[in-house]
Design an enzyme around this catalytic site. Structure first.
Site, mmCIF file in Angstrom:
data_model
loop_
_atom_site.group_PDB
_atom_site.id
_atom_site.type_symbol
_atom_site.label_atom_id
_atom_site.label_comp_id
_atom_site.label_asym_id
_atom_site.label_seq_id
_atom_site.Cartn_x
_atom_site.Cartn_y
_atom_site.Cartn_z
ATOM 1 N N GLU A 1 -8.348 11.359 -34.932
ATOM 2 C CA GLU A 1 -8.149 9.941 -34.618
ATOM 3 C C GLU A 1 -9.367 9.156 -35.082
ATOM 4 O O GLU A 1 -10.511 9.557 -34.812
ATOM 5 C CB GLU A 1 -7.969 9.740 -33.118
ATOM 6 C CG GLU A 1 -6.684 10.336 -32.591
ATOM 7 C CD GLU A 1 -6.522 10.076 -31.108
ATOM 8 O OE1 GLU A 1 -5.809 9.116 -30.765
ATOM 9 O OE2 GLU A 1 -7.124 10.795 -30.307
ATOM 10 N N HIS B 1 -1.094 18.435 -25.737
ATOM 11 C CA HIS B 1 -0.417 18.207 -27.024
ATOM 12 C C HIS B 1 -0.572 19.391 -27.983
ATOM 13 O O HIS B 1 0.386 19.875 -28.574
ATOM 14 C CB HIS B 1 -0.960 16.955 -27.715
ATOM 15 C CG HIS B 1 -0.895 15.707 -26.890
ATOM 16 N ND1 HIS B 1 0.070 15.487 -25.943
ATOM 17 C CD2 HIS B 1 -1.686 14.602 -26.878
ATOM 18 C CE1 HIS B 1 -0.125 14.295 -25.382
ATOM 19 N NE2 HIS B 1 -1.184 13.745 -25.931
ATOM 20 N N ASP C 1 -7.681 15.980 -22.502
ATOM 21 C CA ASP C 1 -6.894 14.827 -22.951
ATOM 22 C C ASP C 1 -5.804 15.234 -23.935
ATOM 23 O O ASP C 1 -4.672 14.777 -23.822
ATOM 24 C CB ASP C 1 -7.836 13.795 -23.596
ATOM 25 C CG ASP C 1 -7.142 12.475 -23.890
ATOM 26 O OD1 ASP C 1 -6.300 12.055 -23.090
ATOM 27 O OD2 ASP C 1 -7.453 11.861 -24.932
ATOM 28 N N ASP D 1 0.856 -1.192 0.000
ATOM 29 C CA ASP D 1 0.000 0.000 0.000
ATOM 30 C C ASP D 1 0.896 1.247 0.000
ATOM 31 O O ASP D 1 1.899 1.295 0.710
ATOM 32 C CB ASP D 1 -0.848 -0.044 1.281
ATOM 33 C CG ASP D 1 -2.000 0.916 1.199
ATOM 34 O OD1 ASP D 1 -3.135 0.454 1.348
ATOM 35 O OD2 ASP D 1 -1.756 2.134 0.974
ATOM 36 N N LYS E 1 0.732 13.263 -18.041
ATOM 37 C CA LYS E 1 -0.362 14.168 -18.313
ATOM 38 C C LYS E 1 -1.693 13.418 -18.203
ATOM 39 O O LYS E 1 -1.668 12.194 -18.315
ATOM 40 C CB LYS E 1 -0.212 14.791 -19.704
ATOM 41 C CG LYS E 1 -0.157 13.731 -20.815
ATOM 42 C CD LYS E 1 -1.030 13.978 -21.983
ATOM 43 C CE LYS E 1 -2.475 13.738 -21.782
ATOM 44 N NZ LYS E 1 -3.095 12.750 -22.683
ATOM 45 N N LYS F 1 8.135 13.454 -29.921
ATOM 46 C CA LYS F 1 7.932 13.051 -31.321
ATOM 47 C C LYS F 1 8.923 13.790 -32.213
ATOM 48 O O LYS F 1 8.994 15.026 -32.184
ATOM 49 C CB LYS F 1 6.503 13.381 -31.767
ATOM 50 C CG LYS F 1 5.453 12.412 -31.252
ATOM 51 C CD LYS F 1 4.091 12.772 -31.831
ATOM 52 C CE LYS F 1 2.991 11.930 -31.239
ATOM 53 N NZ LYS F 1 2.704 10.716 -31.989
ATOM 54 N N HIS G 1 3.938 13.347 -24.356
ATOM 55 C CA HIS G 1 4.697 12.524 -25.307
ATOM 56 C C HIS G 1 4.825 13.186 -26.677
ATOM 57 O O HIS G 1 5.685 12.822 -27.465
ATOM 58 C CB HIS G 1 4.132 11.104 -25.395
ATOM 59 C CG HIS G 1 2.926 10.954 -26.261
ATOM 60 N ND1 HIS G 1 1.661 11.270 -25.835
ATOM 61 C CD2 HIS G 1 2.780 10.517 -27.546
ATOM 62 C CE1 HIS G 1 0.801 11.028 -26.808
ATOM 63 N NE2 HIS G 1 1.452 10.573 -27.864
HETATM 64 C C1 BG6 Z 1 -2.843 10.526 -25.571
HETATM 65 C C2 BG6 Z 1 -4.322 10.601 -25.364
HETATM 66 O O1 BG6 Z 1 -2.179 11.498 -24.827
HETATM 67 O O2 BG6 Z 1 -2.554 10.722 -26.954
HETATM 68 C C3 BG6 Z 1 -5.051 9.616 -26.242
HETATM 69 O O3 BG6 Z 1 -4.612 10.337 -24.000
HETATM 70 C C4 BG6 Z 1 -4.645 9.759 -27.684
HETATM 71 O O4 BG6 Z 1 -6.467 9.784 -26.131
HETATM 72 C C5 BG6 Z 1 -3.129 9.742 -27.795
HETATM 73 O O5 BG6 Z 1 -5.212 8.694 -28.407
HETATM 74 C C6 BG6 Z 1 -2.675 10.006 -29.217
HETATM 75 O O6 BG6 Z 1 -1.302 9.926 -29.311
HETATM 76 P P1 BG6 Z 1 -0.586 9.687 -30.716
HETATM 77 O O7 BG6 Z 1 0.865 9.650 -30.383
HETATM 78 O O8 BG6 Z 1 -1.114 8.381 -31.230
HETATM 79 O O9 BG6 Z 1 -0.972 10.835 -31.602
#
Ligand code: BG6
Length: 471
Positions: A206, A230, A225, A85, A138, A172, A168
């Site tokens: 997406e 991003h 999100d 825990d 995030k 890239k 992330h």
């Molecule tokens: C994430 C989101 O941060 O990025 C997801 O939580 C999304 O919802 C994803 O699908 C997309 O990442 P990428 O690298 O595939 O564009």
């Protein structure tokens, strides 16, 4: 300390989704390509043992590209597991023991933010926050207030230079290429402003839905999100001033300066959508008002960008999966040749994912007597997906203490300030059919004579990349 390599990697939430989808594959890549050779300690409260964690790691790699036998052997050999825990000091005592001689660990909090305080306090009380770094995922907070609070919790034990907030998108390759292309080619700088740029569009489309993340997504929505993080990161890199000086912080300083000049988005300038069928996804509330599509118009209040409309768009269940930036250049003050020139004929197009492309769009004359032309696009670069996945790049940087590709506290807070007025159920929610470009209401955001520029599916073999959507 920032130059020193971390000598252990600890991840809380070791049995969870993030570890399965991102952390194990990134560790494999680091072991295989960069010789990572430090104790890797998973922590969770699952009643597991080390063998179960190893099996989970193997399963993760099987589903994410596999691993050669030697890499797998090394990675599994580095793994340790602590079950307990997070509120129990005994968990941290055992963690301390597993650390052995390591004294500069990197802690990855792959856990829900409501557990951050407990874990950070446990680390501090057991002395393993000293000389340590911490990585957090995030979305960082839920709004400005919660982000400020999370920062305060982390700062109790970690100085800002030891905190690595992941986005992330910064890992890239093509996002870094925007920065590189802008500031390595001085020809762009004189036209990168309100005089020559008519508008900017950033689309993150997406084709997938929310998959098995219904519960998480329903409490999050498209703005939290992907837009707050991003898309605003990409916007900052695209529109910031050139960094000055050699300091490691120069780029982050300029990005913050830019973001502070972005006007908080007005509710009148957004369109929210939800795809048909979303409410039937497991974990999603039957009367959910969460947006799976978001479009906005925003402005940057600087001399460089005053008055230039910037359109952002993100959505699930759209016709393609692609993230693309379009910088549309000004049209001629009058159409000398009396043509009906299509929107965004002169542009710079930067494709961020899944493939990589930078194209420069211009108009050239068609052979013949008539002074009539066609759109062409000069491809500056084109490649498949980058071969080094973002998590490998980012975890490698965090282990080395290189912070440039992480979100600084002031940047995260500026991001939340931009979206503060439009969080939650603040504007009508329009339904849209799966496989379309979102609700038709989004068309009203773009000005007269403008259209949304929809990315085409990858790989794009044809030179005509953008299609103008009907408004
Ligand atoms: C994430 C989101 O941060 O990025 C997801 O939580 C999304 O919802 C994803 O699908 C997309 O990442 P990428 O690298 O595939 O564009």
């Amino acid at each position: 300390m920032t130059e020193q390599q971390s000598d252990a990697f600890i991840f809380f939430g070791a049995t969870g989704d993030l570890a399965f989808k991102q952390i194990f594959p990134a560790l494999r890549d680091l072991v295989r390509d960069e010789g990572l050779n430090v104790p890797i300690i998973g922590v969770a409260k699952a009643g597991w043992n080390l063998e179960q964690l190893r099996a989970r790691a193997k399963d993760s790699l099987d589903q994410h590209g596999g691993a050669d036998p030697e890499t797998l052997r090394k990675l599994l050999g580095l793994l340790h597991y602590v079950d307990g825990d997070y509120a129990d000091p005994a968990t941290f005592a055992q963690l301390h023991q597993e650390l052995g001689a390591a004294c500069r660990p990197l802690h990855y909090l792959a856990i829900p933010p409501n557990l951050f305080a407990t874990v950070v306090e446990g680390l501090a009380a057991s002395g393993i926050a000293t000389n340590a770094r911490v990585v957090v995922e995030k979305p960082f907070g839920h709004d400005l207030d919660s982000a400020v609070e999370l920062n305060a919790i982390l700062h109790r034990c970690f100085p800002e230079e030891s905190i690595f907030r992941i986005d992330h998108y910064l890992g890239k390759e093509p996002v870094q290429n925007i920065l590189y292309t802008r500031f390595s080619n001085p020809m762009f700088e004189p036209i990168w402003n309100r005089t020559y740029v008519r508008s900017i569009q950033i689309t993150m489309a997406e084709s997938i839905g929310v998959l098995d993340r219904g519960r998480f997504y329903d409490g999050t929505g498209a703005v939290r999100d992907v837009v707050q993080n991003h898309l605003l990161q990409v916007l900052a890199i695209l529109t910031m001033d050139p960094p000055t000086g050699e300091k490691a912080e120069a780029v982050r300083d300029e990005k913050v300066r830019l973001l502070k000049a972005v006007r908080p988005i007005a509710t009148a300038d957004i369109v929210r959508g939800q795809y048909a069928g979303y409410r039937a996804v497991p974990g999603v509330s039957a009367d959910s008002a969460t947006e799976t599509f978001f479009a906005a118009r925003l402005y940057i209040d600087t001399w460089r960008w005053a008055g230039v409309p910037i359109y952002l768009r993100a959505g699930k269940k759209l016709p393609v999966t692609a993230t693309e930036v379009w910088v549309e250049f000004a049209r001629p003050p009058r159409e000398t040749f009396g043509e009906n020139v299509p929107a965004a004929s002169a542009h710079m197009r930067m494709r961020i994912s899944p493939d990589i492309e930078i194209g420069l769009g211009l108009r050239v004359k068609e052979p013949g007597e008539r002074m009539a032309g066609k759109d062409v696009e000069l491809i500056l670069t084109r490649a498949g997906a980058a071969n080094r996945p973002p998590y490998q790049r980012l975890l490698g940087d965090a282990l080395r203490g290189i912070a440039q590709l992480f979100a600084r506290e002031d940047f995260v807070e500026a991001q939340w300030r931009v979206v503060a007025p439009i969080l939650g159920d603040v504007a009508p929610l329009h339904s849209y059919a799966v496989g379309t470009w979102g609700p038709k209401e989004a068309g009203r955001l773009v000005g007269a004579g403008d259209v949304w520029l929809n990315p085409t599916p990858p790989p794009s073999a044809s030179p005509a990349h953008g299609t103008a959507s009907a408004r």
